[in-house]
Motif scaffolding. Structure first.
Motif, PDB file in Angstrom:
ATOM      1  N   LYS A 195      26.071  64.454  77.642  1.00 53.92           N
ATOM      2  CA  LYS A 195      25.614  65.471  76.692  1.00 53.92           C
ATOM      3  C   LYS A 195      25.961  65.005  75.272  1.00 53.92           C
ATOM      4  O   LYS A 195      27.039  64.446  75.036  1.00 53.92           O
ATOM      5  N   VAL A 196      25.037  65.232  74.318  1.00 60.98           N
ATOM      6  CA  VAL A 196      25.204  64.829  72.909  1.00 60.98           C
ATOM      7  C   VAL A 196      25.194  66.078  72.046  1.00 60.98           C
ATOM      8  O   VAL A 196      24.269  66.914  72.133  1.00 60.98           O
ATOM      9  N   ALA A 197      26.201  66.207  71.234  1.00 62.80           N
ATOM     10  CA  ALA A 197      26.288  67.359  70.327  1.00 62.80           C
ATOM     11  C   ALA A 197      25.591  67.048  69.011  1.00 62.80           C
ATOM     12  O   ALA A 197      25.786  65.975  68.425  1.00 62.80           O
ATOM     13  N   LYS A 198      24.748  67.958  68.537  1.00 66.09           N
ATOM     14  CA  LYS A 198      24.071  67.812  67.239  1.00 66.09           C
ATOM     15  C   LYS A 198      25.072  67.995  66.100  1.00 66.09           C
ATOM     16  O   LYS A 198      26.170  68.541  66.297  1.00 66.09           O
ATOM     17  N   PRO A 199      24.711  67.582  64.883  1.00 64.69           N
ATOM     18  CA  PRO A 199      25.653  67.737  63.759  1.00 64.69           C
ATOM     19  C   PRO A 199      26.012  69.180  63.464  1.00 64.69           C
ATOM     20  O   PRO A 199      27.092  69.448  62.918  1.00 64.69           O
ATOM     21  N   ASP A 200      25.116  70.137  63.802  1.00 61.50           N
ATOM     22  CA  ASP A 200      25.404  71.528  63.475  1.00 61.50           C
ATOM     23  C   ASP A 200      25.770  72.349  64.712  1.00 61.50           C
ATOM     24  O   ASP A 200      25.553  73.564  64.743  1.00 61.50           O
ATOM     25  N   GLU A 201      26.302  71.693  65.725  1.00 59.28           N
ATOM     26  CA  GLU A 201      26.726  72.429  66.916  1.00 59.28           C
ATOM     27  C   GLU A 201      27.940  71.758  67.549  1.00 59.28           C
ATOM     28  O   GLU A 201      28.259  70.601  67.242  1.00 59.28           O
ATOM     29  N   ALA A 202      28.604  72.521  68.358  1.00 60.23           N
ATOM     30  CA  ALA A 202      29.772  72.020  69.102  1.00 60.23           C
ATOM     31  C   ALA A 202      29.542  72.257  70.600  1.00 60.23           C
ATOM     32  O   ALA A 202      28.937  73.254  71.004  1.00 60.23           O
ATOM     33  N   ILE A 203      30.021  71.300  71.416  1.00 56.47           N
ATOM     34  CA  ILE A 203      29.906  71.417  72.883  1.00 56.47           C
ATOM     35  C   ILE A 203      31.304  71.712  73.442  1.00 56.47           C
ATOM     36  O   ILE A 203      32.268  70.999  73.131  1.00 56.47           O
ATOM     37  N   ILE A 204      31.362  72.761  74.230  1.00 57.90           N
ATOM     38  CA  ILE A 204      32.623  73.151  74.860  1.00 57.90           C
ATOM     39  C   ILE A 204      32.513  72.813  76.354  1.00 57.90           C
ATOM     40  O   ILE A 204      31.620  73.315  77.045  1.00 57.90           O
ATOM     41  N   VAL A 205      33.400  71.921  76.830  1.00 63.33           N
ATOM     42  CA  VAL A 205      33.397  71.482  78.240  1.00 63.33           C
ATOM     43  C   VAL A 205      34.572  72.165  78.951  1.00 63.33           C
ATOM     44  O   VAL A 205      35.717  72.101  78.477  1.00 63.33           O
ATOM     45  N   THR A 206      34.250  72.815  80.021  1.00 58.58           N
ATOM     46  CA  THR A 206      35.293  73.494  80.812  1.00 58.58           C
ATOM     47  C   THR A 206      35.476  72.751  82.132  1.00 58.58           C
ATOM     48  O   THR A 206      34.513  72.263  82.725  1.00 58.58           O
TER      49      THR A 206
END
Length: 510
Positions: free
Chosen positions: A32-43
């Motif tokens: 998964k790739v996070a965009k510059p204006d978003e954050a990815i939360i991995v649980t």
């Protein structure tokens, strides 16, 4: 068994390929790739507690990873990922509140809010808004509206209007803590408008607006006066420079006229000098011409004499004496003619010399005349100016005296004019009778003719009465006074002895 083994091997290879493809696809889908204006939360499963973390942090952050602007591998089945937008959101905040001095006002502001950029703030925002991110604007608006109302209640209207930066700072300080708990942060907050329904704020500015307007009008008046003074000074400077320029032009014109006059005067002198040189050359030429003419005459006379002598000698010896006498006479005559020509040349030379001297004198006289004319023109201008000034004063005095005399002698002038018009008045009175070509007078007592005279006299008396009624002048009294004065003058002249006047002496013409 060989064919069966081949099929088994092929089946095993196919199974291996399928398993590899499934693994590759699974691995690819797990990246998964996070965009510059978003954050990815991995649980994932709960991790061990790191050194320095408290039990609360362990509980809140157990099994969570936050990725900003990069890629992460999410393990299938055992891990899950969620995306949270970090973009900025613009909010229009509207709040109605009472100030410290009990004035209800409306505050309109614009705020830009976003999810914080740290892991803790992203986790806090994810816990509250992960599945309802559209509620971030509403929640933040409510928080800002409440803070604005709270801060406005602690300030007066004047403080709010004059120091909006302080209001913005206090609102930001008040909401920062509550927004941090929610994982949000305010980028900017701008107060757009502060207004009220009763016109209180507008009335507060009227006095200041009037003062500013008055100051502006005074400044404008001062600037206009300064500009006008500057313009007047500039006009004066221009006029002064123009006067200097006119004076300089007059001096240059004067010098030019003087040089032109001198050049005009020197031209006849140069012409006279050149004429003298021409005359001198002509004199030399005339002298040479006279000498040549003498030689020609002598040669002619000598040739004629020799021819005649030779002819006479051939014809007759008797006529020799007469021919010689005639030749001598002709020679004397031609000699006299040559002397006359020489005298004429000398006279012409003297005449031309006199003409040259006269021309030179005329040039000098012309020069002096032009200089005198220039001086006379200047004197004439000054005299004419003085004459105009004196004449104007004299005309003004004469006009004043004439007006005074006319005012004093108005009645006498009117009487004089009426006396001058008496013949016309009498003529007008007799015109009705003059227009009658034939008249028959019937009278029993023989007074018909006198009756006609009485009618004319009556008409004349009526005209005099009309003049007296109109202008207040009695013509009969004027005529009687003049007649009386004339009779008295005649009587005085008869009573005075006549003076003896010497008889004029007869003129020489008589």
């Amino acid at each position: 068994m060989f064919p069966f083994d081949s099929l088994l091997i092929a089946a095993l290879v196919a199974v291996v390929v399928i398993i590899v493809l499934i693994v590759v696809i699974t691995l690819l889908r797990g990246i998964k790739v996070a965009k510059p204006d978003e954050a990815i939360i991995v649980t994932s499963r709960q991790k061990a507690v790191k050194a320095g973390q408290t039990a609360l942090e362990e509980t809140e952050n157990a099994g969570q990873r936050v990725v900003f602007g990069s890629r992460v591998f999410v393990k299938p089945i055992v891990e899950a990922h969620f995306k949270l937008s970090l973009r900025s959101r613009q909010l229009n905040v509207q709040a109605t509140a009472q100030t410290k001095d009990a004035i209800t006002i409306k505050v309109n502001a614009v705020a830009v809010v976003k999810v914080g950029g740290s892991e803790s703030m992203v986790r806090a925002a994810a816990q509250r808004f992960l599945n309802q991110q559209d509620q971030i604007e509403t929640s933040t608006e409510e928080v800002l509206s409440g803070s604005v109302r709270s801060i406005v209640g602690q300030l007066t209207v004047t403080e709010i209007i004059t120091n909006r930066q302080a209001l913005q700072g206090q609102v930001l300080d008040a909401v920062r803590e509550s927004l941090d708990v929610q994982g949000l942060q305010i980028d900017t907050l701008q107060i757009k408008e502060i207004d009220d329904d009763n016109g209180y704020i507008r009335d507060l500015g009227r006095a200041e607006a009037a003062r500013v307007k008055q100051v502006a009008e005074v400044a404008e008046s001062v600037a206009r006066r300064t500009s006008e003074e500057a313009r007047i000074e500039a006009d004066q400077a221009v006029a002064e420079q123009q006067r200097k320029l006119d004076l300089r032009n007059a001096e240059i014109q004067k010098e030019t006229d003087k040089a032109r006059a001198e050049a005009s005067a020197s031209r006849p002198l140069a012409e006279a000098i050149s004429q003298q040189e021409v005359i001198a050359q002509q004199e030399i030429t005339a002298g040479k011409r006279v000498g040549l003419r003498k030689q020609e005459l002598d040669a002619e006379i000598r040739a004629v004499a020799d021819a005649e002598a030779y002819s006479l000698e051939k014809k007759a010896q008797a006529d020799a004496a007469a021919a010689v006498a005639a030749a001598n006479a002709e020679r004397d005559r031609r000699k006299a003619q040559a002397e006359a020509v020489e005298a004429e040349g000398i006279a012409e030379r003297n005449r031309r010399r006199s003409a040259a001297e006269a021309l030179e004198a005329e040039g000098l006289a012309e020069k002096n005349r032009r200089i005198a004319a220039a001086e006379a023109l200047r004197a004439e201008g000054e005299a004419e100016a003085n004459s105009i000034r004196v004449k104007g004063a004299a005309e003004a005095e004469a006009t004043l005296a004439k007006a005074e005399a006319l005012e004093e002698r108005a009645d006498d002038l009117l009487r004089q004019q009426i006396i001058a018009e008496l013949p016309a008045i009498v003529r007008a009175a007799s015109e009705p009778l003059a227009a009658i070509s034939n008249m028959t007078v019937i009278s029993n007592d023989g007074t018909g003719s006198s009756q006609i005279g009485e009618n004319v006299a009556g008409q004349l008396a009526t005209s005099m009465q009309i003049v007296k009624d109109l202008v207040g002048i009695d013509i009969a009294e004027i005529v009687t006074g003049r007649a009386t004065g004339a009779a008295a003058g005649a009587a005085f002249a008869q009573s005075t002895p006549a003076r003896t006047t010497p008889a004029p002496s007869p003129s020489p013409e008589a």
